[in-house]
Each structure stands twice: as structure tokens, then as C-alpha cells.
Scaffold this motif. Structure first.
Motif, PDB file in Angstrom:
ATOM      1  N   SER A  13      41.718 -49.210 -10.563  1.00 33.94           N
ATOM      2  CA  SER A  13      41.616 -47.900  -9.914  1.00 33.94           C
ATOM      3  C   SER A  13      42.979 -47.221  -9.837  1.00 33.94           C
ATOM      4  O   SER A  13      43.107 -46.017 -10.093  1.00 33.94           O
ATOM      5  N   ARG A  14      44.005 -47.995  -9.494  1.00 34.64           N
ATOM      6  CA  ARG A  14      45.354 -47.429  -9.434  1.00 34.64           C
ATOM      7  C   ARG A  14      45.849 -47.051 -10.832  1.00 34.64           C
ATOM      8  O   ARG A  14      46.549 -46.045 -10.990  1.00 34.64           O
ATOM      9  N   LEU A  15      45.494 -47.848 -11.833  1.00 37.16           N
ATOM     10  CA  LEU A  15      45.908 -47.525 -13.201  1.00 37.16           C
ATOM     11  C   LEU A  15      45.278 -46.215 -13.649  1.00 37.16           C
ATOM     12  O   LEU A  15      45.927 -45.418 -14.342  1.00 37.16           O
ATOM     13  N   HIS A  16      44.026 -45.979 -13.277  1.00 36.98           N
ATOM     14  CA  HIS A  16      43.405 -44.690 -13.571  1.00 36.98           C
ATOM     15  C   HIS A  16      44.249 -43.554 -13.010  1.00 36.98           C
ATOM     16  O   HIS A  16      44.549 -42.570 -13.703  1.00 36.98           O
ATOM     17  N   LYS A  17      44.641 -43.674 -11.755  1.00 34.59           N
ATOM     18  CA  LYS A  17      45.405 -42.605 -11.088  1.00 34.59           C
ATOM     19  C   LYS A  17      46.787 -42.442 -11.716  1.00 34.59           C
ATOM     20  O   LYS A  17      47.257 -41.318 -11.933  1.00 34.59           O
ATOM     21  N   LEU A  18      47.458 -43.563 -12.002  1.00 26.74           N
ATOM     22  CA  LEU A  18      48.795 -43.499 -12.588  1.00 26.74           C
ATOM     23  C   LEU A  18      48.748 -42.862 -13.971  1.00 26.74           C
ATOM     24  O   LEU A  18      49.589 -42.015 -14.302  1.00 26.74           O
ATOM     25  N   THR A  19      47.783 -43.245 -14.781  1.00 22.11           N
ATOM     26  CA  THR A  19      47.680 -42.703 -16.135  1.00 22.11           C
ATOM     27  C   THR A  19      47.415 -41.212 -16.107  1.00 22.11           C
ATOM     28  O   THR A  19      48.028 -40.441 -16.862  1.00 22.11           O
ATOM     29  N   ARG A  20      46.527 -40.776 -15.238  1.00 18.60           N
ATOM     30  CA  ARG A  20      46.252 -39.343 -15.125  1.00 18.60           C
ATOM     31  C   ARG A  20      47.484 -38.588 -14.615  1.00 18.60           C
ATOM     32  O   ARG A  20      47.779 -37.485 -15.061  1.00 18.60           O
ATOM     33  N   SER A  21      48.211 -39.195 -13.677  1.00 23.58           N
ATOM     34  CA  SER A  21      49.389 -38.540 -13.102  1.00 23.58           C
ATOM     35  C   SER A  21      50.519 -38.415 -14.104  1.00 23.58           C
ATOM     36  O   SER A  21      51.377 -37.534 -13.967  1.00 23.58           O
ATOM     37  N   ASP A  22      50.532 -39.288 -15.108  1.00 30.30           N
ATOM     38  CA  ASP A  22      51.634 -39.326 -16.068  1.00 30.30           C
ATOM     39  C   ASP A  22      51.598 -38.148 -17.046  1.00 30.30           C
ATOM     40  O   ASP A  22      52.506 -37.985 -17.861  1.00 30.30           O
ATOM     41  N   CYS A  23      50.579 -37.338 -16.983  1.00 29.72           N
ATOM     42  CA  CYS A  23      50.505 -36.137 -17.822  1.00 29.72           C
ATOM     43  C   CYS A  23      51.116 -34.971 -17.070  1.00 29.72           C
ATOM     44  O   CYS A  23      50.522 -34.439 -16.127  1.00 29.72           O
ATOM     45  N   THR A  24      52.330 -34.567 -17.460  1.00 26.04           N
ATOM     46  CA  THR A  24      53.009 -33.453 -16.802  1.00 26.04           C
ATOM     47  C   THR A  24      53.315 -32.321 -17.775  1.00 26.04           C
ATOM     48  O   THR A  24      54.135 -31.456 -17.488  1.00 26.04           O
ATOM     49  N   THR A  25      52.657 -32.334 -18.918  1.00 24.89           N
ATOM     50  CA  THR A  25      52.917 -31.295 -19.912  1.00 24.89           C
ATOM     51  C   THR A  25      52.483 -29.922 -19.404  1.00 24.89           C
ATOM     52  O   THR A  25      51.499 -29.787 -18.665  1.00 24.89           O
ATOM     53  N   ARG A  26      53.196 -28.883 -19.811  1.00 22.14           N
ATOM     54  CA  ARG A  26      52.815 -27.512 -19.467  1.00 22.14           C
ATOM     55  C   ARG A  26      51.808 -26.947 -20.462  1.00 22.14           C
ATOM     56  O   ARG A  26      51.286 -25.860 -20.256  1.00 22.14           O
ATOM     57  N   ASN A  27      51.577 -27.692 -21.531  1.00 19.34           N
ATOM     58  CA  ASN A  27      50.608 -27.267 -22.541  1.00 19.34           C
ATOM     59  C   ASN A  27      49.202 -27.538 -21.998  1.00 19.34           C
ATOM     60  O   ASN A  27      48.743 -28.684 -21.966  1.00 19.34           O
ATOM     61  N   LYS A  28      48.540 -26.474 -21.567  1.00 23.21           N
ATOM     62  CA  LYS A  28      47.244 -26.645 -20.911  1.00 23.21           C
ATOM     63  C   LYS A  28      46.206 -27.264 -21.839  1.00 23.21           C
ATOM     64  O   LYS A  28      45.371 -28.051 -21.408  1.00 23.21           O
ATOM     65  N   ARG A  29      46.252 -26.905 -23.117  1.00 27.25           N
ATOM     66  CA  ARG A  29      45.279 -27.450 -24.046  1.00 27.25           C
ATOM     67  C   ARG A  29      45.482 -28.954 -24.215  1.00 27.25           C
ATOM     68  O   ARG A  29      44.521 -29.732 -24.238  1.00 27.25           O
ATOM     69  N   LYS A  30      46.748 -29.363 -24.323  1.00 25.69           N
ATOM     70  CA  LYS A  30      47.040 -30.790 -24.460  1.00 25.69           C
ATOM     71  C   LYS A  30      46.646 -31.546 -23.198  1.00 25.69           C
ATOM     72  O   LYS A  30      46.050 -32.626 -23.260  1.00 25.69           O
ATOM     73  N   ALA A  31      46.968 -30.975 -22.027  1.00 24.29           N
ATOM     74  CA  ALA A  31      46.631 -31.619 -20.763  1.00 24.29           C
ATOM     75  C   ALA A  31      45.124 -31.759 -20.610  1.00 24.29           C
ATOM     76  O   ALA A  31      44.622 -32.794 -20.164  1.00 24.29           O
ATOM     77  N   SER A  32      44.408 -30.713 -21.004  1.00 23.80           N
ATOM     78  CA  SER A  32      42.944 -30.750 -20.902  1.00 23.80           C
ATOM     79  C   SER A  32      42.360 -31.808 -21.836  1.00 23.80           C
ATOM     80  O   SER A  32      41.418 -32.526 -21.470  1.00 23.80           O
ATOM     81  N   ALA A  33      42.917 -31.918 -23.040  1.00 25.86           N
ATOM     82  CA  ALA A  33      42.431 -32.908 -24.004  1.00 25.86           C
ATOM     83  C   ALA A  33      42.658 -34.326 -23.490  1.00 25.86           C
ATOM     84  O   ALA A  33      41.782 -35.200 -23.604  1.00 25.86           O
ATOM     85  N   LEU A  34      43.843 -34.580 -22.890  1.00 18.89           N
ATOM     86  CA  LEU A  34      44.127 -35.903 -22.342  1.00 18.89           C
ATOM     87  C   LEU A  34      43.188 -36.225 -21.181  1.00 18.89           C
ATOM     88  O   LEU A  34      42.704 -37.348 -21.046  1.00 18.89           O
ATOM     89  N   SER A  35      42.940 -35.226 -20.349  1.00 22.57           N
ATOM     90  CA  SER A  35      42.050 -35.434 -19.215  1.00 22.57           C
ATOM     91  C   SER A  35      40.630 -35.761 -19.679  1.00 22.57           C
ATOM     92  O   SER A  35      39.986 -36.674 -19.150  1.00 22.57           O
ATOM     93  N   ARG A  36      40.156 -35.030 -20.687  1.00 20.78           N
ATOM     94  CA  ARG A  36      38.811 -35.293 -21.212  1.00 20.78           C
ATOM     95  C   ARG A  36      38.732 -36.686 -21.840  1.00 20.78           C
ATOM     96  O   ARG A  36      37.738 -37.401 -21.683  1.00 20.78           O
ATOM     97  N   ALA A  37      39.804 -37.069 -22.538  1.00 18.86           N
ATOM     98  CA  ALA A  37      39.820 -38.396 -23.169  1.00 18.86           C
ATOM     99  C   ALA A  37      39.759 -39.498 -22.110  1.00 18.86           C
ATOM    100  O   ALA A  37      39.055 -40.497 -22.275  1.00 18.86           O
ATOM    101  N   TYR A  38      40.478 -39.289 -21.010  1.00 16.08           N
ATOM    102  CA  TYR A  38      40.447 -40.315 -19.971  1.00 16.08           C
ATOM    103  C   TYR A  38      39.127 -40.291 -19.218  1.00 16.08           C
ATOM    104  O   TYR A  38      38.627 -41.339 -18.787  1.00 16.08           O
ATOM    105  N   ASP A  39      38.537 -39.112 -19.070  1.00 15.09           N
ATOM    106  CA  ASP A  39      37.182 -39.049 -18.504  1.00 15.09           C
ATOM    107  C   ASP A  39      36.233 -39.915 -19.335  1.00 15.09           C
ATOM    108  O   ASP A  39      35.407 -40.652 -18.790  1.00 15.09           O
ATOM    109  N   GLY A  40      36.381 -39.781 -20.664  1.00 14.92           N
ATOM    110  CA  GLY A  40      35.529 -40.566 -21.560  1.00 14.92           C
ATOM    111  C   GLY A  40      35.727 -42.052 -21.391  1.00 14.92           C
ATOM    112  O   GLY A  40      34.770 -42.828 -21.396  1.00 14.92           O
ATOM    113  N   LEU A  41      36.990 -42.462 -21.237  1.00 12.57           N
ATOM    114  CA  LEU A  41      37.269 -43.887 -21.044  1.00 12.57           C
ATOM    115  C   LEU A  41      36.648 -44.385 -19.742  1.00 12.57           C
ATOM    116  O   LEU A  41      36.021 -45.453 -19.715  1.00 12.57           O
TER     117      LEU A  41
END
Length: 488
Positions: free
Chosen positions: A389-417
Motif C-alpha cells: 500500500s505504501r509502495l503504491h503511494k510512493l510510486t504515484r508521488s514520484d511523478c512530479t512532471t509538469r507534462n500533464k499528458r505524461k503524468a496522466s499516462a503514468l497515472s493510468r498505467a498505475y491504475d491498471g497495475l
């Protein structure tokens, strides 16, 4: 509280009245105790953080008192009155007790500490302060760390005592020392860390002369025990505004002595987050991890977020194409995290959990952007164990890019996982992955006794389980026998 500019006597007297009103809630306990001290010929005053919190409208049930009574006299007074008494801090003049009382329509429990007027100071080399008792509350207050903690309310008459202007500093939301900061920090160097902690907890500013003294005297923190430093660091990290306190530790040089891995990040450039250096990125990850907490402050998660990239300085490489790489920084960072936390005397369990999260924080990216296999999902869950559970939170928090499209893609990928993990957990009980045969069954099937071969067989079956999922008993037996035959 008045506005910082409203420092007229009228405005301050209003705050005093509010404090008295706040104190009325605890009066059934505080006044009762004070009368007992009076009857014994001593005085009693609410002091320090309790008065500060009353003025801020946040007084809880942990009450701090000061008295001219010596500890042995305090014990005589509180033992017949309290529901429980402890003497853990009596060497430093403090007697603790617990009192259950009816307040209004509710039963409440109060945790109380009564400390004899005192002064304490470190010599140039000792890690333990020398304590001497005093006879004046003003002398007791001047020894305290900051003016906002150097106020008292004499009981039961509720006389407000503020010889060093703490009320005005509280209104201005500023931290100053009752005497000179140099004297204060020389007496107790840990007060420099407390300045950063209170700035983080209360969202106060630190007076310029205090910051200057912290910079000039930062090296003196090294005479303070690792345990006391760790506790202040924990309180800072668990506060409402840890970034503010951490920034003060770094800017004053204190972090160079207590957490040198943090300021070291300021010099590094992260190729994945070109708009931030690794130091700023780490603080942002901490902020974002805090935003994902569900059940209050999580020290393990916050430490992992702060330290997750500390391996980057040691692994930085300049590639021929102009890029900068940090290969295996998660592995190096995990080792550095373990070493630093051991030095700060964290528990073995805490060291293990935080360093494990640091080691795993890049695992999600290691599987690429394609579809995760069931095997990869099982290994991810197995390796994270109770930290999933903590790894989920840490991995999501580690995305600090200002590129909204990239951030959204990473978020969707982790949702899938996470969705894949949920499905497999329901199907296979992923939280308790183990081979389909236990050690006793392995011995019986292979006709051998305890020894290294059993461990090797167990490891083979575990890998098979991770790769293929659960197996029927007959399949597992056949696979084990086949493996055993190939190694004979």
C-alpha cells in the motif's frame, strides 16, 4: 489570535481572555491540583506548550505544569490524587501522572507532567544536560527554548505570566528565544532543531537573529544524542508543514550534521525532471505522498518519500550523448537509507521498511509501458510484501512532471497495475504467496532429510508459483520430481 499588527494592549488582553476561556475546560483538574499544591505551601502554574496551545485555541488533555516544589514533594502531593504516577523523568525534575475526571458531560483522561523550576545546560562535550533547580518562575521561563513557550498561567487564580513577550510573538507568528539565541543554543543545541520543528508544526517564521545563530552554531548539534535528534526529526516530518522545517535544516547547515544526504541532493540534476533539482523533487514527492495518506501521518511513507532518491549523487554519470544517468540509484539509496537510519537509532523494523520502499520505488517503471504479465504482478506484490500500500503511494508521488499528458499516462498505467493486483489477489491470495508444497511434503516426496536441498527445492517451487500461479497438488509433485531428476 489578533493580527500580527494588532499589538495594542486591548488586542492582547482579548487574547488573554480567550486563553482563560480555553483553560476553563481543564479547570476541574488544573484547579484541583493547584489547590493541593497551595495547601502544601507550594505554587503551581500551567506552562510552556500548554499555554501556547491555549492561546492558539488547541489545548488538549496533555498538560504541563511548573512548580517550586522539589520532585519528592511533588510525589507526595500527586500520589494520593492521581490515578497513576510515573517517575521516568524524575532525574530531570519531572513527575508524570494520569488523572481521569468528569468534565462537563464527558469522562476525560488527562496526562500531566509537573516539573520543578529548573535550569539545564550542556557542557562543551557532554550529551546529557546538567539540571539544577531554581526558586523563581521567571528564571524557569528564561531557560525555555522560545518566547512562545515561555509563558505561564499561575493557578488557581489564573494570573498570566509573560516576562519575555511571548504573547506578542505568538500573535506575530514568529519564533524568538527569551535570551540571546547564542546562549540558548549553547545551553541546549537541540533547540536549533526544535526551531525547525516548531516552524513546521505551527507554520511560524523564525526570527532572523535566530536563523543566524543556527547557521553559526550548527556544528554543536553533534554533541546531542542520536535518539534526541531522531525524535525531533520525527516530529518535524509528522507535522503539517514538514517542507518548511526541512528547508530550515538545510539552509542553516543543521542537515549537514544530522541528515547530510538531504542537502547533497541540491547539487544534482535529474534528467527525468529537468525543471527541478533532485532536492526540490524529493520535497515535492514528500508533499504529494502526504496528500495520499488515508489514516493520518505515516512516518514510514514520509521517510521513504524524502529519502527515495538519496542514491543519485553517488550514481550520477554523464553519458556520451549528453544525458545524465543514475543507474541503480535505488539500490545504492536503500543501502544509504539503512546506514543513516541505523545511525539515528531507528528500530530494526522501521529501517527495514523504509529502505525496502526506497529499493522498490522504481520497480513499476522497470516493467515498461507494456501489458504486465501475471508473473510480473505476482513478483511485484511478493517483493513489496506488507509495504504494498505504501509502495503504491510512493510510486504515484514520484511523478512530479509538469507534462500533464505524461503524468496522466503514468497515472493510468498505475491504475491498471492496481486493478491487475486486485484481480489476482482475489483469485490467488497474493498476500500469502508460497510454494504449493511445504518443507515436510518436499522431504517426504523426495525421500530426503533436512538439508540445503530442501531450501533449493522450496526456492524452485516458489519461482514456479510466481511464474505460473497456483498448481494442483499432482502437478506440483510432478514438477518437483522432474526438477530433482535433472539435478541428480
Amino acid at each position: 489570535m489578533p493580527n500580527a499588527n494588532e499589538d495594542t494592549p486591548t488586542a492582547l488582553s482579548q487574547v488573554q481572555r480567550r486563553a482563560v476561556s480555553e483553560l476553563l475546560r481543564v479547570s476541574p483538574v488544573a484547579d484541583d491540583l493547584a489547590r493541593r499544591f497551595q495547601e502544601a505551601g507550594f505554587s503551581l502554574a500551567l506552562v510552556g506548550g500548554s499555554v501556547r496551545d491555549a492561546l492558539l485555541g488547541r489545548l488538549g488533555n496533555d498538560l504541563d505544569f511548573t512548580t517550586d516544589a522539589r520532585p519528592e514533594d511533588v510525589l507526595k502531593i500527586v500520589r494520593p490524587w492521581a490515578d497513576a504516577v510515573w517517575e521516568v523523568g524524575i532525574a530531570f525534575g519531572t513527575v508524570g501522572c494520569q488523572k481521569d475526571a468528569r468534565v462537563g458531560d464527558a469522562d476525560q483522561r488527562f496526562e500531566i507532567e509537573v516539573t520543578t523550576y529548573r535550569s539545564e545546560a550542556y557542557d562543551r562535550t557532554s550529551r546529557k544536560p546538567e539540571v539544577s533547580y531554581g526558586d523563581s518562575i521567571d528564571e524557569d521561563l528564561v531557560r525555555r527554548d522560545f518566547t512562545v513557550n515561555a509563558m505561564a498561567v499561575a493557578l488557581p487564580e489564573k494570573e498570566f505570566i509573560d516576562p519575555y513577550g511571548g504573547l506578542e510573538d505568538l500573535a506575530a507568528r514568529v519564533l524568538r528565544t527569551p535570551g540571546t539565541p547564542e546562549d540558548s543554543f549553547s545551553d541546549d543545541p537541540l533547540r536549533m532543531m526544535r526551531a525547525a520543528r516548531f516552524a513546521a508544526q505551527l507554520d511560524f517564521e523564525v526570527a532572523p537573529e535566530v536563523v543566524t545563530a543556527m547557521k553559526e552554531m550548527s556544528g554543536r548539534i553533534e554533541i546531542v544524542s542520536a535518539e534526541r535528534v531522531r525524535e525531533e526529526l520525527n516530529k518535524l516530518l509528522l507535522s503539517a508543514h514538514p517542507r518548511k522545517g526541512l528547508g530550515l535544516l538545510v539552509d542553516t547547515g543543521l542537515a549537514d550534521h544530522v541528515l547530510p544526504e538531504l542537502p547533497a541532493l541540491r547539487l544534482e540534476s535529474d534528467e527525468h525532471h529537468r525543471h527541478k533539482d533532485v532536492y526540490e523533487h524529493s520535497l515535492t514527492v514528500l508533499d504529494q505522498a502526504i496528500g495520499l495518506e488515508e489514516d493520518g501521518p505515516d512516518l514510514v511513507l514520509r521517510l521513504a518519500a524524502l529519502l527515495h532518491d538519496i542514491g543519485k549523487p553517488r550514481t550520477r554519470r554523464f553519458e556520451k550523448d549528453g544525458r545524465v544517468s543514475f543507474h541503480h540509484h535505488e539500490v545504492v539509496g536503500a543501502k544509504m537509507t539503512k546506514k543513516r537510519m541505523i545511525a539515528l537509532k531507528y528500530s530494526n523494523e522501521m529501517v527495514k521498511d523504509v529502505s525496502r520502499l526506497v529499493e522498490l520505488h522504481l520497480r513499476f517503471h522497470g516493467y515498461g509501458t507494456g501489458e504486465w504479465t501475471d508473473s510480473a504482478v505476482r513478483r511485484y506484490v511478493r517483493d513489496a510484501g506488507p509495504m504494498l500500500s505504501r509502495l503504491h503511494k510512493l510510486t504515484r508521488s514520484d511523478c512530479t512532471t509538469r507534462n500533464k499528458r505524461k503524468a496522466s499516462a503514468l497515472s493510468r498505467a498505475y491504475d491498471g497495475l492496481e486493478d491487475r493486483i486486485a484481480v489476482l489477489q482475489e483469485q490467488e491470495e497474493l498476500d500469502a504467496i508460497r510454494p504449493d508444497l511445504d518443507g515436510n511434503q518436499i522431504q517426504e516426496i523426495l525421500g530426503i532429510g533436512p538439508g540445503p536441498a530442501i531450501g533449493q527445492a522450496y526456492k524452485f517451487l516458489l519461482e514456479l508459483r510466481l511464474e505460473n500461479g497456483p498448481m494442483e497438488h499432482e502437478q506440483a509433485v510432478a514438477a518437483l520430481k522432474e526438477w530433482w531428476d535433472t539435478r541428480s
